[in-house]
Design a protein around this motif. Structure first.
Motif, PDB file in Angstrom:
ATOM      1  N   MET A 239       0.837  -1.202   0.000  1.00  0.00           N
ATOM      2  CA  MET A 239       0.000   0.000   0.000  1.00  0.00           C
ATOM      3  C   MET A 239       0.873   1.253   0.000  1.00  0.00           C
ATOM      4  O   MET A 239       0.581   2.229  -0.716  1.00  0.00           O
ATOM      5  CB  MET A 239      -0.920   0.011   1.222  1.00  0.00           C
ATOM      6  N   MET A 240       1.943   1.231   0.783  1.00  0.00           N
ATOM      7  CA  MET A 240       2.839   2.387   0.822  1.00  0.00           C
ATOM      8  C   MET A 240       3.569   2.559  -0.510  1.00  0.00           C
ATOM      9  O   MET A 240       3.750   3.685  -0.993  1.00  0.00           O
ATOM     10  CB  MET A 240       3.844   2.215   1.968  1.00  0.00           C
ATOM     11  N   ALA A 241       3.976   1.435  -1.115  1.00  0.00           N
ATOM     12  CA  ALA A 241       4.643   1.506  -2.419  1.00  0.00           C
ATOM     13  C   ALA A 241       3.691   2.026  -3.482  1.00  0.00           C
ATOM     14  O   ALA A 241       4.076   2.820  -4.355  1.00  0.00           O
ATOM     15  CB  ALA A 241       5.163   0.124  -2.808  1.00  0.00           C
ATOM     16  N   LEU A 242       2.434   1.592  -3.416  1.00  0.00           N
ATOM     17  CA  LEU A 242       1.411   2.072  -4.349  1.00  0.00           C
ATOM     18  C   LEU A 242       1.211   3.573  -4.186  1.00  0.00           C
ATOM     19  O   LEU A 242       1.089   4.321  -5.175  1.00  0.00           O
ATOM     20  CB  LEU A 242       0.110   1.312  -4.096  1.00  0.00           C
ATOM     21  N   THR A 243       1.196   4.027  -2.939  1.00  0.00           N
ATOM     22  CA  THR A 243       1.065   5.460  -2.664  1.00  0.00           C
ATOM     23  C   THR A 243       2.220   6.245  -3.263  1.00  0.00           C
ATOM     24  O   THR A 243       2.027   7.275  -3.923  1.00  0.00           O
ATOM     25  CB  THR A 243       1.005   5.702  -1.143  1.00  0.00           C
ATOM     26  N   PRO A 269      -2.206   8.223   5.519  1.00  0.00           N
ATOM     27  CA  PRO A 269      -1.635   8.817   6.731  1.00  0.00           C
ATOM     28  C   PRO A 269      -0.940   7.841   7.664  1.00  0.00           C
ATOM     29  O   PRO A 269      -0.454   8.248   8.715  1.00  0.00           O
ATOM     30  CB  PRO A 269      -2.870   9.418   7.415  1.00  0.00           C
ATOM     31  N   PHE A 270      -0.900   6.562   7.309  1.00  0.00           N
ATOM     32  CA  PHE A 270      -0.339   5.565   8.219  1.00  0.00           C
ATOM     33  C   PHE A 270       1.120   5.274   7.854  1.00  0.00           C
ATOM     34  O   PHE A 270       1.453   5.088   6.685  1.00  0.00           O
ATOM     35  CB  PHE A 270      -1.157   4.276   8.161  1.00  0.00           C
ATOM     36  N   THR A 271       1.958   5.214   8.884  1.00  0.00           N
ATOM     37  CA  THR A 271       3.371   4.931   8.656  1.00  0.00           C
ATOM     38  C   THR A 271       3.771   3.554   9.152  1.00  0.00           C
ATOM     39  O   THR A 271       4.851   3.063   8.813  1.00  0.00           O
ATOM     40  CB  THR A 271       4.251   5.984   9.354  1.00  0.00           C
ATOM     41  N   LEU A 273       2.232  -0.583  10.253  1.00  0.00           N
ATOM     42  CA  LEU A 273       1.128  -1.537  10.206  1.00  0.00           C
ATOM     43  C   LEU A 273       0.308  -1.467  11.481  1.00  0.00           C
ATOM     44  O   LEU A 273      -0.932  -1.588  11.446  1.00  0.00           O
ATOM     45  CB  LEU A 273       1.682  -2.948   9.996  1.00  0.00           C
ATOM     46  N   GLU A 274       0.974  -1.246  12.606  1.00  0.00           N
ATOM     47  CA  GLU A 274       0.267  -1.183  13.885  1.00  0.00           C
ATOM     48  C   GLU A 274      -0.727  -0.021  13.908  1.00  0.00           C
ATOM     49  O   GLU A 274      -1.851  -0.168  14.397  1.00  0.00           O
ATOM     50  CB  GLU A 274       1.266  -1.051  15.036  1.00  0.00           C
ATOM     51  N   ALA A 275      -0.306   1.132  13.380  1.00  0.00           N
ATOM     52  CA  ALA A 275      -1.206   2.292  13.338  1.00  0.00           C
ATOM     53  C   ALA A 275      -2.391   2.022  12.410  1.00  0.00           C
ATOM     54  O   ALA A 275      -3.532   2.399  12.708  1.00  0.00           O
ATOM     55  CB  ALA A 275      -0.439   3.529  12.880  1.00  0.00           C
ATOM     56  N   PHE A 276      -2.126   1.370  11.299  1.00  0.00           N
ATOM     57  CA  PHE A 276      -3.190   1.033  10.350  1.00  0.00           C
ATOM     58  C   PHE A 276      -4.202   0.093  10.993  1.00  0.00           C
ATOM     59  O   PHE A 276      -5.417   0.275  10.875  1.00  0.00           O
ATOM     60  CB  PHE A 276      -2.572   0.388   9.101  1.00  0.00           C
ATOM     61  N   GLN A 277      -3.698  -0.924  11.701  1.00  0.00           N
ATOM     62  CA  GLN A 277      -4.590  -1.899  12.324  1.00  0.00           C
ATOM     63  C   GLN A 277      -5.301  -1.322  13.536  1.00  0.00           C
ATOM     64  O   GLN A 277      -6.373  -1.810  13.906  1.00  0.00           O
ATOM     65  CB  GLN A 277      -3.793  -3.146  12.705  1.00  0.00           C
ATOM     66  N   SER A 278      -4.724  -0.306  14.152  1.00  0.00           N
ATOM     67  CA  SER A 278      -5.407   0.358  15.254  1.00  0.00           C
ATOM     68  C   SER A 278      -6.637   1.103  14.753  1.00  0.00           C
ATOM     69  O   SER A 278      -7.659   1.170  15.443  1.00  0.00           O
ATOM     70  CB  SER A 278      -4.446   1.325  15.953  1.00  0.00           C
ATOM     71  N   SER A 476     -16.401  11.788   6.274  1.00  0.00           N
ATOM     72  CA  SER A 476     -15.688  10.685   5.627  1.00  0.00           C
ATOM     73  C   SER A 476     -14.701  11.288   4.639  1.00  0.00           C
ATOM     74  O   SER A 476     -14.990  12.305   4.003  1.00  0.00           O
ATOM     75  CB  SER A 476     -16.654   9.745   4.894  1.00  0.00           C
ATOM     76  N   GLN A 477     -13.549  10.662   4.521  1.00  0.00           N
ATOM     77  CA  GLN A 477     -12.508  11.225   3.668  1.00  0.00           C
ATOM     78  C   GLN A 477     -11.881  10.140   2.818  1.00  0.00           C
ATOM     79  O   GLN A 477     -11.369   9.149   3.330  1.00  0.00           O
ATOM     80  CB  GLN A 477     -11.441  11.926   4.502  1.00  0.00           C
TER      81      GLN A 477
END
Length: 643
Positions: A239-243, A269-271, A273-278, A476-477
């Motif tokens: 996902m980050m590479a796609l971004t 906005p996520f850096t 995996l833990e933040a994304f899953q949170s 929603s964004q």
């Protein structure tokens, strides 16, 4: 004999000398530059042809310079697409390998499955079975009270004894556990008692009784744990590479922004995996499963709702109710000019207008709320598709048209949109004890209520009213922050190419969705159902993996599905960029040849032989020297000298 010059003869000699001097200057210019004349007036009748050729040459040169920039952009887009293709193909391979595991055993099973009453022998008396924390004992003493299951009236060894024991259990559970009884299945053909995972817990001596089998408890082994960690970590990094690939900037502008060139088109906005899953915990908030929800940009504030009420529906379900307004935005009012007649077809689950383009502002995936004067069709619907002519809406099967009907001239029915189902709403400006994000599961028929999933630990236990205030909003964004403008690049007088690939196109949205479905939390739900009000779907892991694989496959090559949309897959987008590169290369080759021809034409009209010009220059210098000599002699002769 030298005559005394008169004024007239003197001026003639001066003019001849100056004329010779002009030839010296001209031939000197020609010998040095190779050009016929320093000014266009010196080219005579060919001046017009030269000016025209040079103007055309300037246009061609401008196109060629501009095409260098366009070529850089096309090449950069192609490079990004290649990087994306490599990354998503690697992810597909990893996902395919993961799906090859027995995913039916990857979700921890706190017993559960089925029990087969497979013997008619006397093996059941004295054993126990614990269901939902309650232990039932099979007895033979005539006591059928409480949690005892009396088998004294049954006949061991009979052809139906095992089935009779199962039916005794059925009667007891129906009486003692009516709330969950609907979850149990009793199959008299196979003498099987089936129950959902996590329903049966605790110690049950029946599990070890002769002739009785159950599903085996299990947890993930080390290989499964490692495979899961690798899969989710790779999904997130992809996902980050796609971004990064979609946020490429060339010549000072972002290429995938749809005309918005000064802002990165993808907001991720996520850096970690833990933040994304949170954020996307996979239980209360799941990654959006529809493109419309994934791309939703929708904001509602107190000016539209008045006070709102937060209602707890139990478990992780809640309702947000507008007390003086709604969560709707009016899309159109049906009348003779906007829609014409409206025909409702319950068999096809469609609404058809007689006016072309009536529904062109709506999109597949929109949550549409209809309100008509007759109340026949009032309700909330999810749009499946819009016809190419904009006249017909087809709805999802989950929201059926209730009756066949035709409303003349639309009848003033209102069509409004709301948050698409699956949209994640950020609760901006609310108390910190209130869940910071919720996910839409539905909208009421009148649009005054949003049904949502919430974090139950951060939702009011009892109904709570939030006063209207400018401090809070529901928003929603979308991950996409660009526009949808296609850029046309003029590459020659008669040809142009179009750059219309944006980061919100289905090819990329499906990739983000597939990766998000896998990277989110609780891909394998490891919650213990004994610790609270928990429902676990044992097929969820398998469903999510299959969904991600299907999305990635469609993103790589859709096979022409949903042909009404553009840029559906990488195959199409890369082919489009390859075509642009071929066209650009062909045009540049033609422009190079045209430039050469024009330059040759101009040179043939403007240039001279510098050697010849040098010879003429020498002759002209000699003539000029002779002229100066004669002029000097004439000027030195006076009447006095003559006399």
């Amino acid at each position: 004999m030298t005559r005394v010059p008169t004024y007239n003869s003197y001026m003639n000699m001066v003019n001849q000398t100056l004329n010779t001097k002009s030839y010296v200057d001209l031939y000197s210019f020609q010998a040095q530059t190779g050009l016929k004349s320093p000014t266009y007036s010196g080219y005579g009748m060919t001046a017009s042809a030269i000016v025209g050729s040079e103007a055309a040459l300037g246009v061609v040169s401008n196109f060629m310079e501009n095409n260098k920039l366009v070529s850089t952009e096309v090449q950069s887009i192609s490079t990004s697409l290649s990087s994306i293709s490599d990354a998503i193909t690697d992810m597909k391979t990893l996902l395919t390998n993961f799906s090859g595991m027995d995913l039916s055993t990857i979700t921890p099973d706190y017993t559960g499955g089925e029990i087969v009453f497979g013997t008619n022998n006397d093996v059941y008396v004295g054993t126990t079975l614990t269901v939902n924390g309650t232990t039932y004992t099979f007895t033979n003493d005539g006591d059928n009270t409480g949690n005892n299951i009396d088998l004294s009236t049954l006949t061991p060894g009979s052809e139906t004894y095992g089935q009779d024991v199962m039916n005794a259990l059925k009667d007891k559970l129906q009486a003692n556990d009516a709330e969950n009884f609907a979850d149990f299945t009793f199959n008299e053909e196979t003498d099987t008692f089936s129950f959902p995972l996590y329903t049966i817990d605790g110690e049950s001596t029946l599990l070890d009784a002769q002739g009785v089998t159950t599903g085996e408890p299990h947890t993930m082994d080390s290989d499964q744990v490692q495979a899961l960690q690798t899969l989710q970590s790779t999904a997130f990094t992809t996902m980050m590479a796609l971004t990064d690939s979609l946020n490429i900037s060339v010549n000072g502008k972002y290429l995938f922004g749809g005309g918005v060139t000064n802002q990165a088109p993808v907001n991720f906005p996520f850096t970690t995996l833990e933040a994304f899953q949170s954020y996307y915990d996979g239980i209360n908030i799941t990654y959006p499963t529809t493109g419309n929800a994934n791309l939703s940009n929708y904001t509602v504030n107190a000016s539209q709702t008045g006070d709102i009420e937060l209602i707890n529906n139990g478990s992780n379900s809640g309702t947000i109710k507008a007390t003086n307004g709604s969560f709707l935005k009016q899309a159109l009012i049906a009348n003779a000019s906007t829609t014409g007649d409206l025909t409702f077809n319950s068999d096809k689950n469609t609404i058809t207008a007689t006016e072309y383009g009536a529904f062109e502002t709506l999109n597949a995936g929109d949550t549409l709320v209809i309100n008509d004067a007759g109340d026949t069709h009032n309700g909330s619907y999810v749009i499946k598709s819009i016809s190419a002519d904009g006249k017909t809406i087809t709805f999802e099967e989950s929201t059926p048209i209730r009756a066949d009907d035709t409303i003349a001239d639309g009848g003033g029915a209102t069509f409004s949109t709301s948050f698409p189902v699956g949209t994640v709403i950020n609760m901006q400006g609310f108390d910190k004890n209130i869940s910071p994000e919720v996910q839409v599961t539905g909208v009421s028929a009148d649009g005054t209520e949003l049904y949502v999933t919430v974090d139950p630990s951060r939702w009011p236990a009892t109904n709570q009213t939030i006063a209207a205030s400018s401090k809070w909003s529901l928003e929603s964004q979308s991950y996409y922050q660009g526009g949808d403008l296609a850029t046309e690049k003029r590459i020659s007088e008669n040809q142009s190419l179009v750059l219309d690939v944006t980061a919100q196109d289905p090819v990329f949205e499906q990739m983000f969705r597939a990766l998000g479905v896998i990277a989110q939390g609780n891909l394998v739900d490891t919650r213990n159902p004994l610790e609270g009000d928990v429902t676990v779907d044992p097929t969820e892991t398998l469903n999510r993996v299959e969904e991600a694989l299907n999305l990635i496959q469609d993103a790589i090559f859709s096979g022409g599905t949903n042909a009404s949309s553009q840029n559906l897959d990488l195959y199409t987008v890369q082919a489009k960029m390859d075509s642009n590169a071929v066209l650009l290369n062909s045009v540049n080759e033609n422009l190079t040849q045209v430039e050469l021809n024009l330059q040759n034409n101009v040179d043939s009209l403007k240039n001279v032989d510098q050697t010849e010009a040098s010879v003429k220059l020498l002759l002209s210098i000699n003539q000029l020297n002779a002229s100066y000599s004669v002029l000097q002699s004439a000027m030195s002769t006076s009447l006095l000298n003559y006399l």
